[in-house]
Every structure is written in C-alpha cells, then in structure tokens.
Design a protein around this motif. Sequence first.
Motif, PDB file in Angstrom:
ATOM      1  N   VAL A  45      29.469  33.653  46.238  1.00 38.77           N
ATOM      2  CA  VAL A  45      29.571  35.074  45.904  1.00 38.77           C
ATOM      3  C   VAL A  45      31.035  35.453  45.790  1.00 38.77           C
ATOM      4  O   VAL A  45      31.845  35.109  46.656  1.00 38.77           O
ATOM      5  CB  VAL A  45      28.876  35.942  46.971  1.00 38.77           C
ATOM      6  N   ALA A  46      31.377  36.183  44.733  1.00 36.88           N
ATOM      7  CA  ALA A  46      32.731  36.704  44.552  1.00 36.88           C
ATOM      8  C   ALA A  46      32.753  38.167  44.946  1.00 36.88           C
ATOM      9  O   ALA A  46      31.872  38.939  44.570  1.00 36.88           O
ATOM     10  CB  ALA A  46      33.181  36.543  43.110  1.00 36.88           C
ATOM     11  N   GLY A  47      33.772  38.548  45.703  1.00 39.54           N
ATOM     12  CA  GLY A  47      33.908  39.940  46.112  1.00 39.54           C
ATOM     13  C   GLY A  47      34.580  40.769  45.043  1.00 39.54           C
ATOM     14  O   GLY A  47      34.740  40.354  43.893  1.00 39.54           O
ATOM     15  N   SER A  48      34.982  41.946  45.435  1.00 44.67           N
ATOM     16  CA  SER A  48      35.624  42.853  44.490  1.00 44.67           C
ATOM     17  C   SER A  48      37.010  42.348  44.125  1.00 44.67           C
ATOM     18  O   SER A  48      37.663  41.634  44.893  1.00 44.67           O
ATOM     19  CB  SER A  48      35.729  44.256  45.090  1.00 44.67           C
ATOM     20  N   SER A  49      37.456  42.733  42.931  1.00 43.22           N
ATOM     21  CA  SER A  49      38.762  42.289  42.433  1.00 43.22           C
ATOM     22  C   SER A  49      39.867  43.124  43.060  1.00 43.22           C
ATOM     23  O   SER A  49      39.734  44.342  43.210  1.00 43.22           O
ATOM     24  CB  SER A  49      38.815  42.416  40.910  1.00 43.22           C
ATOM     25  N   ILE A  50      40.967  42.456  43.450  1.00 47.97           N
ATOM     26  CA  ILE A  50      42.126  43.184  43.966  1.00 47.97           C
ATOM     27  C   ILE A  50      43.201  43.330  42.906  1.00 47.97           C
ATOM     28  O   ILE A  50      44.160  44.064  43.082  1.00 47.97           O
ATOM     29  CB  ILE A  50      42.725  42.474  45.197  1.00 47.97           C
ATOM     30  N   TRP A  51      43.032  42.627  41.765  1.00 48.86           N
ATOM     31  CA  TRP A  51      44.014  42.729  40.675  1.00 48.86           C
ATOM     32  C   TRP A  51      43.328  42.337  39.380  1.00 48.86           C
ATOM     33  O   TRP A  51      42.485  41.439  39.353  1.00 48.86           O
ATOM     34  CB  TRP A  51      45.212  41.805  40.948  1.00 48.86           C
ATOM     35  N   THR A  52      43.695  43.044  38.326  1.00 47.27           N
ATOM     36  CA  THR A  52      43.167  42.748  36.995  1.00 47.27           C
ATOM     37  C   THR A  52      44.300  42.863  35.990  1.00 47.27           C
ATOM     38  O   THR A  52      45.130  43.780  36.074  1.00 47.27           O
ATOM     39  CB  THR A  52      42.042  43.725  36.613  1.00 47.27           C
ATOM     40  N   ALA A  53      44.365  41.934  35.052  1.00 52.69           N
ATOM     41  CA  ALA A  53      45.396  41.982  34.006  1.00 52.69           C
ATOM     42  C   ALA A  53      45.190  43.227  33.151  1.00 52.69           C
ATOM     43  O   ALA A  53      44.107  43.470  32.647  1.00 52.69           O
ATOM     44  CB  ALA A  53      45.320  40.721  33.140  1.00 52.69           C
ATOM     45  N   ARG A  54      46.251  43.981  33.017  1.00 61.26           N
ATOM     46  CA  ARG A  54      46.188  45.235  32.261  1.00 61.26           C
ATOM     47  C   ARG A  54      47.246  45.212  31.172  1.00 61.26           C
ATOM     48  O   ARG A  54      48.344  44.710  31.363  1.00 61.26           O
ATOM     49  CB  ARG A  54      46.416  46.447  33.179  1.00 61.26           C
ATOM     50  N   GLY A  55      46.888  45.796  30.029  1.00 59.36           N
ATOM     51  CA  GLY A  55      47.829  45.850  28.926  1.00 59.36           C
ATOM     52  C   GLY A  55      48.229  47.269  28.613  1.00 59.36           C
ATOM     53  O   GLY A  55      47.711  48.223  29.184  1.00 59.36           O
ATOM     54  N   PRO A  56      49.158  47.471  27.680  1.00 58.83           N
ATOM     55  CA  PRO A  56      49.589  48.821  27.295  1.00 58.83           C
ATOM     56  C   PRO A  56      48.406  49.630  26.791  1.00 58.83           C
ATOM     57  O   PRO A  56      47.596  49.167  25.992  1.00 58.83           O
ATOM     58  CB  PRO A  56      50.603  48.548  26.177  1.00 58.83           C
ATOM     59  N   GLY A  57      48.331  50.858  27.237  1.00 58.04           N
ATOM     60  CA  GLY A  57      47.276  51.744  26.782  1.00 58.04           C
ATOM     61  C   GLY A  57      46.011  51.646  27.579  1.00 58.04           C
ATOM     62  O   GLY A  57      45.063  52.381  27.337  1.00 58.04           O
ATOM     63  N   HIS A  58      45.929  50.739  28.540  1.00 53.27           N
ATOM     64  CA  HIS A  58      44.732  50.620  29.370  1.00 53.27           C
ATOM     65  C   HIS A  58      45.034  51.285  30.713  1.00 53.27           C
ATOM     66  O   HIS A  58      45.855  50.800  31.482  1.00 53.27           O
ATOM     67  CB  HIS A  58      44.377  49.152  29.589  1.00 53.27           C
ATOM     68  N   PHE A  59      44.362  52.367  30.960  1.00 52.99           N
ATOM     69  CA  PHE A  59      44.714  53.170  32.123  1.00 52.99           C
ATOM     70  C   PHE A  59      43.732  52.966  33.272  1.00 52.99           C
ATOM     71  O   PHE A  59      44.107  53.045  34.426  1.00 52.99           O
ATOM     72  CB  PHE A  59      44.746  54.646  31.739  1.00 52.99           C
ATOM     73  N   ALA A  60      42.466  52.778  32.967  1.00 51.81           N
ATOM     74  CA  ALA A  60      41.482  52.632  34.025  1.00 51.81           C
ATOM     75  C   ALA A  60      40.876  51.246  34.061  1.00 51.81           C
ATOM     76  O   ALA A  60      40.219  50.887  35.019  1.00 51.81           O
ATOM     77  CB  ALA A  60      40.369  53.663  33.847  1.00 51.81           C
TER      78      ALA A  60
END
Length: 1068
Positions: free
Chosen positions: A986-1001
């Motif tokens: 089982v994988a838990g909740s993510s503590i980091w996600t790759a985000r790019g310009p213009g992605h706010f949420a």
Amino acid sequence: MEVVEQAFVQKLQRDLNCLSDPDRSVRKRAIERLQKRLLNGDPGEGAPSPGVIQAAWDDVILRLLLRTVNDPVEKCRELGIQLIKSAVKVVPQVGKTIALVVPSVAERMGQLPFLEESEEIRLQLVELTVAILSADYRADECHAVADNLVKFLISALADPFHEIKKGVCKAVVLICTRSPQTLEGKTEPLLRALLLNITHTHSRVRLAVLQAVDEVVICGLPAGTVSSLLAPSVKSLAFDRSLSVREAFFPAVARWLGYGDHPSKERVSLSCQKKDLIVNIPCLLPLLLLGITDESPDLAGGSLSLVEEVGREYEENAFLRNPSPDKMMVETEDEMTPRGLTGVGDCSMVDVEERNDADFPDYLLGAPYKGRPSAGCRSMVQVFAGTNVTDCLDTLLPAFTSAVSDDDVAVAQQVIAAVQVLGFYVRAENWLPFVLDSVTDSRSSEALRANGLVVLAGLLFGTPKHTLPNELVLQLSNGLRQSDVRCSDHPAVRRQLLAVLTNLLNAAETISSPSALNLFLTLLQLQSVEEDAQLQMGASEIIESLSKKLGLNSVKNLHEKFQDELIPLVTAGYEEWLGISPGRALFQTFMKKSGSTVGPYLKYVVNMFNVCLHHDRDPVLRICFLQLLDEMFEDQALGPWWIPLSEQIILELLIPCGVWRIGKVAAAVRHRAMVALGTFLRQDFCTQASMLELIKPEKQFLSVVKSCLDEDYYVDTRRATCHVIQHVIRIAGAEMADEQRITLSLEIQKRLDDSSDIIRLEIVPAIATFFQTMRNSSSDEDVKSLLSNLLVHMDDSNQKIQLKHRRIKDVLDSALRIQTNGSSNDGTACESLVRALDWIGLEDGDGSRSRLPKMRKYCAVEHLGLWVHIAWALLLEVSSVTSGVYHQGPHHMRGFNNTFVPGKHSTTFSMALQRGIPCEMVCTNSADGVSCKNAPPYHMNRVNGSDHHRNIISHNRDHSYALGFVQFARGSFFLSIYDFSPSSGVAGSSIWTARGPGHFAHGVVVDEFATLSFLRKGILELRNSLGTLVWTAGNPKVLAKNLEFNLDDGNLILYDANNNVIWQSFDF
C-alpha cells in the motif's frame, strides 16, 4: 385558315373544349385522344399532312393545349407536355411554338422556388425546351424570347435533380450553336449559373456543364470575366478525378485561347478575337500548362501539343511582337522546344534581367510529376516563361497561393517547387508587393494568409543567397511584424512565418538595425507560443542566426542592442491585456529571455506590473504576471535592481494579490503571490532594514501573510506561506520587535497542529530559523509554549507525522549553532534551563536531573547562552521521549548550506555522473513496472509497485519513502514521492509532486511510457510519451554531479561537485 385545316380542327374541337372541363378525368381522356388523332389521324383516314398540322397547331391547338401546362393535376400536365413535345417533332416550323411555349415554361420554372413542384414535370419541361431548340426555327424567333429563355435556364440550373442540370446544359449548347445572338449581353449571368455546378458530384454533370461553358465562352464574354470568373472557377477541372472531364477540359482551354477546331469557329465572338485573347493569356495559359502534369501520359502529351500549337497561333498573329532570335529556341532536357512555346511565354510580358542557368541551384530542381513528359517544374517555368513573367505575377501569384493548399499533396509540392523556381528567375522587387499584400491584408482569412506565407517562403527559398537588398528586407520585415501576421493564433500561419524568417535571413544581403528590430520582435512573438515547443525551439535558433548575421557574439548582445526600442514595443497596450492576449505572451517571453539586460529597466515596468496585477484585471493575466515575477526573482543577476525596489515590489505588487477574496480563482492568485514572495525573500532581495519596515503593523504585511497561512482552498498556499514566514524571520533577525516575534511564534505553533501533514512538516524550517534569530535577552516565557509543542509532536501517534526525526534534529542543530555575545557563566542560565526542563515535562525518574550538574559545568566552561542549554537538553532527551531510534542525516532545509555527512542509520539512493562516462539514466513508466536504462549496478527499486503506484526508487522496509509514478486516473500519472510499505503493498499519500508552470493545485500530468531522465548535463527531465518536455529540475547554470534520494525522509536532491545542494524536492 384553309378549308382542310378548318375541317381538321373541327374534328378535334370537342377534345379541345374538354381541356377546360372541371373534371380531371375528362381532361385526361381529352389529352390522350388528341395525342392519337393529332399524330395518327382518325381510323380509316390516315395521318394528316405536316402542313395541315402546322396550320392548325399554330392557330388553334397550341394555345388551347398550353392550358395543360398549368393544370392542377400532375398527370394532366405530364400528358399535355408529352403531347406538345411529340407535336414539335412533326410540325415543320417551331417559330410560333417557341414564342408561346417558352414564356409558359419560364412561368413554371423561371424563378425560385419553382412554381412547378413535381421533379418529373420539371424534367419534362426541360426536355420539351431541348426538343423545341433542336427543331427548325429562325435565329430571330429565338432571340425574341431571349429574356424568358435565359431566365428559365438560369433558374433551372439551380434545380437539385442532376438530369435537369444535364438537360439545361444541352439547351445552352443548342442556343449557342444555332442562335448565339440570343445570349448577347446575357452570357455573364448564364456563365455564373453554369459555374455553380462545375464541381457537381456526378462526373457527367461536370462534363455537360463544361461543354455548355465552352459554348458560352465562344459566344463571347464581357471584358474581365475570364480572369475574374471563368479561370478561378474551372481550375478544379484540371485535377478532376474523371479522365473524361480532364480530356474535355484542356482542349476547351486551348479553344478559349483561340486555337483548335470548333463546330462554330466562324461565328462572331466577343472574347475569342486575337486581340482580346491576349489579355486572357496570364489566367488561361496556366490552366493549359497544368495538363502537362496530368497523370495520364496520353493527356499530358496532348496538352503539351496544345501548348505548342497555341504558341504558334500567337506567334503568327499580327498583334504580337516578334521574339528575339535568341529566344526562338529554348533547350529542354533532351530536345529543342518548338518556337511556339517561347511565343506564348513572351506574349505581353516584359523582360527582366536574365539569370544564368548555370547558377541555377540543384536544390530547386523539381522531380517530374507522374506521367509528365517534361523535366519538372524547372522546365515548366523556364521553358514557358523564363525570366519574362513579370507582367503575369498579378495572376500567377494568386493562383499559386490558392494551389498550395490543394488536397492532392503531389500537386501542392509541384506548385511550391514552381514558386521556388520563380523566386530564382524573378527579382524580388517585382513579386514582393503582390505576396506581401496577400499576407498583410487584414481582410484575409487565416488560411489564405498561411497560403501566402507558403508562397513567400518558397520565393525567398529560391532567391539566390545574400542577394536580397536591404530596402526590400526592411519592407518585408515591416509587413511581417504587423499584428495580423505576428500575433496570429493559427498554427499554419505560425509555422510558415517561421519558414519565411529562416529563408529571409539566408536571402538577405545585409540586415540593417530597423530590419533586425522588426525580425527580432517577430521572433520573440513566436517564442511566446507556449503550447508549441518545436516552434519555440525554431525561433530560438533563428534568433541566434540573426545575432551572428549582425556580427554579435551572443543573443544577450542582441537584447542589449535593442533593449531601448523593444521596451515600448512589448509593453504597448498593456492596459487592455487579457491572459490570452498575444501582447502579454510577448512581454512575458521578452522579460524571461532578456535576463540581466532588463535590469536597468525594471523600475520602468514596475508600474505596468502594478496595473496588470490589480484585482479587477483578468485573473489569468494576474497569475501569468505573478509567475513571471517568480521566474525573474530566480535570476540572482537581477538582484542589484530588485533590492532598491523591494518595498514597492512587496507592498504594491505581491501583498495586494495575497489579500483574501472569495473564490477559487482568487485563491490561485494568492498562491502564486506567496510563491513569488517566498522566492523574492529567499534570494535576499529584501534587506533587513526594508523587512523591519514592512512588518510594522500599519503596513499590513504580516496580516496578509497570516491570512494566507489560514488558506482553505489550497494546501499549497499555506505551504508557500510557511517558506515566506521562515524568510521573514531570517531576514528580520534579532532586530525583530518582541510584538512581531510573539505573533509569529503563535502562528508557527498553529501550523504544528495543521490539518495537513505536509504543512506540519513545512513549518519546521521556520522553527529552526526562529531559534537561530532569537535574542539572548529573550524571556523564558517567549519560548515555553514553542518548546512544549515541539516536544509533543516528536511523539505523534502517527509515525509519519513524528515531524521526521531528521528535521527535528535540524531544529536542534540550528539552536546549537546560536552563539551569544558575552553570555553569563554564572548559575542564572542554568537555573533558567532547569525551569525550562520543568516546563516541558521532564521528570526525575527519566534521568534528566542527573545530567543537570554536567550541563551547569558545560555552561560555565563554554559560555553558551540560555537557548543553547534548552536545545541541548532537548537533544539529550530525544531518545527517551520519542519512540524509535533517531538517526543523523543531511540537512536539506531551505536556508541552510550544510555539508552532507551521511549517518550510519540513513538509507539513501545516490547516483553520480562521472567524467568520461556517458551515463544517462532514463526511467520509463510502463504497465509492467518502471524500466530504467543506465541505472547504477545496485538495486534502486527493491520492491515493485502496482498499477496505482509504479516505483522508480524504493526500499524493502515499511514506512520508507518511494519515488515513482502515481496513477490518479486511467492512463494519467503524477511523478510523486510517497510513503510506501512493501509488506502490505500500500502506498500512502504523496508528500511531493512534480509541478510545472501554470499548475497551481495539481502536478504535471503524464501518460503511459512517460520518462524521467537524469541527463548528462546534470538536470532531471520529465517527458510524456510523445517526448514533450513537461517538467525539469536543476540549475542549467550549475552542473549537477550527484543525484540522491533519501528513503527515510523522502527528499530528492541534486548536488554539485562540491556536494552543495543545487535543487531539492523539500523546497517545492
């Protein structure tokens, strides 16, 4: 009337009277009896003579019989029309019939909608007309009913029934061949009606229409009709899918040019006189030349013969000048071309300076189209026109512009090849005005503009290199920088504009500063197209070529050269910008690409930022500008210009965007504002003096920041604000007033109880900074609650939220680094330490009291301050208060520049780029799991994931962290770091996600077979399955030499050669 005729009519009178009977059956039987008696006579008497029928028909019968044409009963109308049609074949003369029948037919079918509703009856009326026109009559008798006749023909051509269309075309042919005077002054409207059917679905209809058009053209057309109406409408027949249509088309064009056998060649013609046909050569000759490219060898050869014969016809004509002897024969690839070809090519054209064929570049040699008996497009242009097409450009270039979008790719390619050859032979000052008008005309459609750019690119491609004069380059660049062209959102226009600019640089002799400014502005606009990475890359390459053309060392020098002129151009009209405005995209690209060269101008554009960031402006525009500011703040080279503007930037630009307003859009703006503010402070663009001024209560700075800490819509806003708080504390330092410090201490403690685990972790750096900047004179009360909360959360029931033992150590290590200025070495500090230990709940039974004498001694010897003792005491008690073993690890918090010293308990994955070894790790997301190319020799992924989470780096120990692709929807993945327990899978909740310009949420979304690469240039790249770059990490100016992933705390880090942190996921 003769006695015989009267007797014949008397016999038929009863049936004629019955034609008006109210009973439909009576009328029907009357028509049937008339059919028998009129044509066959009474039984035993034989058929009447044609003369008797003629007299009775003209005087009595026809008038009464025409009533049936308007009979309310369809069957009666059908029988009546059949009877008239049968009688027309019997009577010797139909002049009187024409006079009476044509108006009746025009009444039923002369206007839309048709009075005659039955399709079958309409077809019979058309067939009746054809029968009458095929009979014997005088030309003046047909001319008398010309208006009604043409009115009927034009309306009938609009009938959807294909058989009716063919019948009308047959009628038109009959009129043109037998009574051409009937159409005098009426050929143009009739031609228009015919040409509307030239692309009909049925090939037989197209063939019939072509035959009718051929006859109408031979009859004569008003001046200008051939070029404006005929030629543009019939050109599609040159590529008709039916061979029979094409076989009829090219001979027809030759006849329109005055050559060929025609049944009515001797009749008077308005358009086929030699002196008039000369005017039509530019628009008709290209149509005939298209036949040479036909896929049928027989038709192509016949078309070539027609061209030769037309050339001879014109060469022998007295109206043409005699060609010069050196142009009497033009050499093709294998044979000498007859002089007739040159005659056509030279006709009514003005010579321009000839180019030597030896200079003709090989890349312009066109491959012959299938079946063509000539040498390709080069021969086509060179043989038939050579350098003498100047006067035909106004016709050729529009024709080329239309033909480059042909559905047949082979045809379009041949057209482009011909355009390139034209560019080689014809001087640019001759073709430029025509092409530039079609490109820059504001009334042109986007498709037409794209076609015009294709032609322009082809002409520039054919122009010999470095020969285009500077004045023409300036004229062309002025046209291309117009907003209709430069700011077009049509993909084809953008691509072709890029091709034009590429070929223009190659063709230009020199480029002046005004021309270079125009080109640079246009290229920056193309660079601003965010959704087309290939277009951006192409524009960047041309900008580099432009800088070299100008003798500059780099693109930076190009920016420096034109910065003064570009600033007003890229900011024009900003008061009206929206998020989707091309001007906004241009300005954003300009500011990002300018780098440090824009520094001296920042004070001039701040007011523009203020206007565009006003809360009444388009939210997308505001978000774009905040993102631009954030990216510009990342450039340390702009620091000298940002620092003097720091208070204005923060109070006028960023803080107003952080003010709470209702709605998710406003929340997105607040998030971007806090991100930009955090970057600005992290880069130390705000001095301590400015910060102390900003945090005064009347400035409302801290109140807005505190409201963002309570953000409800986006956790990321609170996360970004945690970083802001950290840097506010760091910059203000020990000079911060007690009131502000207490306020921030309370806000920090609230975040320790935040509903989001991420925020509870992200506030820890602010706590560390709080200790670092605390004054020695601070009272015990200032720290009591903070230490108590900190210790409580070290024993959190959720093991993932024990604030990460390593991060707690970061806080304590930070406190241990605090040095005091002349700390007392008496017992006062130690007694304060005892009180602090009592506050945090340490009992005698846990052994802490036994350590106090040692601490007192340590205090007296080392002269450390009060807070050092408190932090040291906490560090001693960690193992007894917390569950689990505390391990040492590297410091990765923002604001610390600590050297990595791996502890014995830490679990990390690392990969180094070694000199001389072309190692480049590429990990691919697939249904079978993540496959990694060029991975290190040891296991980087000890446990496979599932469809939901596909591990790239993981460990076989529970509650460690993994890096991988997380599926949130079918076929859609995030690149994330998440808690992973292999025992349960089982994988838990993510503590980091790759985000790019213009992605706010949300993070950037990738699909199946996306790749994560650690490249030789020392950056991380995430690309989707198409290879499109969607996210990068690292610093392009600093080469990363080592990648590390700490499986204990989930931090992904890039180090340089000196083991300094370049980038880490904890910062994002």
